[in-house]
Design a protein around this motif. Structure first.
Motif, short mmCIF file in Angstrom:
data_model
loop_
_atom_site.label_atom_id
_atom_site.label_comp_id
_atom_site.label_asym_id
_atom_site.label_seq_id
_atom_site.Cartn_x
_atom_site.Cartn_y
_atom_site.Cartn_z
N THR A 168 43.14 38.93 54.90
CA THR A 168 41.87 38.99 54.20
C THR A 168 41.88 40.23 52.90
O THR A 168 42.74 41.40 53.80
CB THR A 168 40.48 38.80 54.90
OG1 THR A 168 40.91 39.45 56.12
CG2 THR A 168 40.25 37.96 55.33
N PHE A 169 41.42 40.51 52.70
CA PHE A 169 41.60 41.41 51.65
C PHE A 169 40.49 42.76 51.04
O PHE A 169 40.71 43.65 50.98
CB PHE A 169 41.61 41.19 50.28
CG PHE A 169 42.81 40.93 49.16
CD1 PHE A 169 43.67 42.26 48.80
CD2 PHE A 169 43.18 39.79 50.54
CE1 PHE A 169 45.29 41.26 49.04
CE2 PHE A 169 45.05 39.93 50.05
CZ PHE A 169 45.88 40.32 48.80
N GLY A 170 39.15 42.03 52.43
CA GLY A 170 38.46 43.41 52.38
C GLY A 170 37.11 43.36 51.79
O GLY A 170 36.71 41.89 51.76
N ASP A 171 36.63 43.71 52.85
CA ASP A 171 35.12 43.66 52.17
C ASP A 171 34.78 44.03 50.71
O ASP A 171 33.45 42.99 50.52
CB ASP A 171 34.13 44.86 52.68
CG ASP A 171 34.38 44.87 54.29
OD1 ASP A 171 34.18 44.07 54.74
OD2 ASP A 171 33.09 46.32 54.90
N ASP A 172 35.71 44.09 49.70
CA ASP A 172 35.06 44.38 48.42
C ASP A 172 35.61 42.62 48.01
O ASP A 172 35.48 42.48 46.84
CB ASP A 172 36.19 45.15 47.42
CG ASP A 172 35.75 46.41 47.95
OD1 ASP A 172 34.02 46.71 48.49
OD2 ASP A 172 36.12 47.55 47.63
N PHE A 173 36.04 41.74 49.19
CA PHE A 173 36.90 40.44 48.27
C PHE A 173 36.33 38.86 49.34
O PHE A 173 35.37 39.92 50.52
CB PHE A 173 38.13 40.20 48.73
CG PHE A 173 38.92 41.37 48.01
CD1 PHE A 173 39.37 40.30 46.84
CD2 PHE A 173 39.16 42.18 48.56
CE1 PHE A 173 40.66 40.95 45.41
CE2 PHE A 173 39.90 42.69 47.41
CZ PHE A 173 40.46 42.74 45.90
N SER A 174 35.42 38.40 48.45
CA SER A 174 35.06 36.73 49.81
C SER A 174 36.23 35.87 49.04
O SER A 174 36.72 35.71 47.96
CB SER A 174 34.17 36.59 48.48
OG SER A 174 33.63 36.58 47.43
N ILE A 175 36.12 35.60 50.56
CA ILE A 175 36.59 33.86 50.27
C ILE A 175 36.57 33.09 50.33
O ILE A 175 35.39 32.50 50.13
CB ILE A 175 37.61 33.77 52.59
CG1 ILE A 175 38.18 35.09 52.57
CG2 ILE A 175 38.73 32.61 51.57
CD1 ILE A 175 38.80 34.93 53.65
N GLU A 176 37.37 32.38 49.19
CA GLU A 176 36.29 31.06 48.16
C GLU A 176 37.41 29.97 48.04
O GLU A 176 36.73 28.82 48.71
CB GLU A 176 36.20 30.99 46.68
CG GLU A 176 36.38 32.46 45.97
CD GLU A 176 35.33 31.88 44.97
OE1 GLU A 176 35.13 31.13 44.34
OE2 GLU A 176 34.47 33.03 44.55
N GLU A 177 38.45 30.07 48.85
CA GLU A 177 39.36 28.51 49.45
C GLU A 177 40.75 29.26 50.71
O GLU A 177 41.00 30.36 50.43
CB GLU A 177 40.38 28.08 48.46
CG GLU A 177 40.79 26.31 48.98
CD GLU A 177 41.34 25.97 47.40
OE1 GLU A 177 40.68 25.78 46.54
OE2 GLU A 177 41.92 24.83 47.69
N ILE A 178 40.99 28.28 51.65
CA ILE A 178 41.93 28.30 52.64
C ILE A 178 42.15 26.90 52.92
O ILE A 178 42.03 26.26 52.53
CB ILE A 178 40.75 28.40 53.97
CG1 ILE A 178 40.68 30.21 53.74
CG2 ILE A 178 42.46 29.18 55.09
CD1 ILE A 178 40.11 31.03 55.55
N LEU A 179 43.93 27.08 52.24
CA LEU A 179 44.21 25.50 51.85
C LEU A 179 45.33 25.96 53.52
O LEU A 179 46.48 27.07 53.25
CB LEU A 179 45.41 25.26 50.85
CG LEU A 179 46.28 23.65 50.96
CD1 LEU A 179 45.88 23.00 50.90
CD2 LEU A 179 46.98 24.49 49.99
N LEU A 180 45.71 24.46 54.43
CA LEU A 180 46.70 25.21 55.74
C LEU A 180 47.58 23.96 55.35
O LEU A 180 47.31 22.76 55.70
CB LEU A 180 45.71 25.24 57.05
CG LEU A 180 46.53 24.67 57.67
CD1 LEU A 180 46.73 26.71 58.23
CD2 LEU A 180 45.59 24.23 59.30
#
Ligand SMILES: C[S@@+](CC[C@H](N)C(=O)[O-])C[C@H]1O[C@@H](n2cnc3c(N)ncnc32)[C@H](O)[C@@H]1O
Length: 172
Positions: A131-143
């Motif tokens: 993760t890139f930290g508090d300034d970023f929000s995860i929008e998609e994770i692909l496994l």
């Protein structure tokens, strides 16, 4: 199957095509021979990247030039062993500092945060969700499973700041 050309793996190629808008400024600090970036770098001079610098020096150069990206691709070596192998292929010897991947990634994430426009996207690839930290929000994770005893590739799309239209006028 796993491939050194991560972006050629079909589900990953599909993810990239969904997240990279036409006309975007795409910075790829670990490009290998990929042509998806509009500004590309790879340590190894035998690759087709535009620059052949260490990724942190490359990102610092872009930051100092005042360059901004809509999308950053983050596909570094996934382990200290892979780092050592990459350096060997480039005819270099990796130092202890070079193989400290956690420390290096912290520096790289901070530099990526500097060059990415608000609302911009980081597409990251590895064996953790990075993760890139508090300034970023995860929008998609692909496994992406590769079968057998191979590690899955974990692909994450993270957005800088709140959800903004990438091409809304003057969004820097
Ligand atoms: C996982 S591969 C990238 C593959 C690429 N995304 C593709 O799909 O073809 C990682 C690349 O990072 C390069 N590399 C390794 N350490 C580096 C560093 N410190 N700075 C810049 N490039 C580096 C290697 O030469 C290698 O080509």
């Amino acid at each position: 199957m796993p491939s050194p050309d991560t972006f050629s793996i079909p589900p990953i190629a599909d993810l990239l095509s969904r997240w990279i808008p036409a006309g975007a400024v795409v910075v790829d600090p670990f490009a290998r021979n990929s042509k998806l970036g509009t500004i590309t770098n790879d340590l190894n001079p035998d690759t087709s990247a535009q620059y052949h610098m260490k990724a942190d020096d490359f990102l610092l150069m872009l930051s100092e030039r005042g360059e901004f990206a809509d999308v950053v691709l983050f596909d570094p070596p996934y382990s200290p062993r892979q780092i050592t192998e990459c350096y060997q292929s480039a005819g270099l010897k990796a130092t202890m500092e070079d193989t400290q991947s956690a420390k290096l990634k912290k520096t790289l994430r901070s530099l990526i945060g500097e060059i990415l426009k608000p609302g911009g996207i980081v597409l990251s690839f590895g064996w953790n969700s990075c993760t890139f930290g508090d300034d970023f929000s995860i929008e998609e994770i692909l496994l992406v499973p590769h079968g057998g005893d191979h590690n899955d590739t974990i692909c994450v799309a993270s957005r800088k700041g709140s959800q903004l239209n990438l091409f809304a006028g003057g969004s820097q």
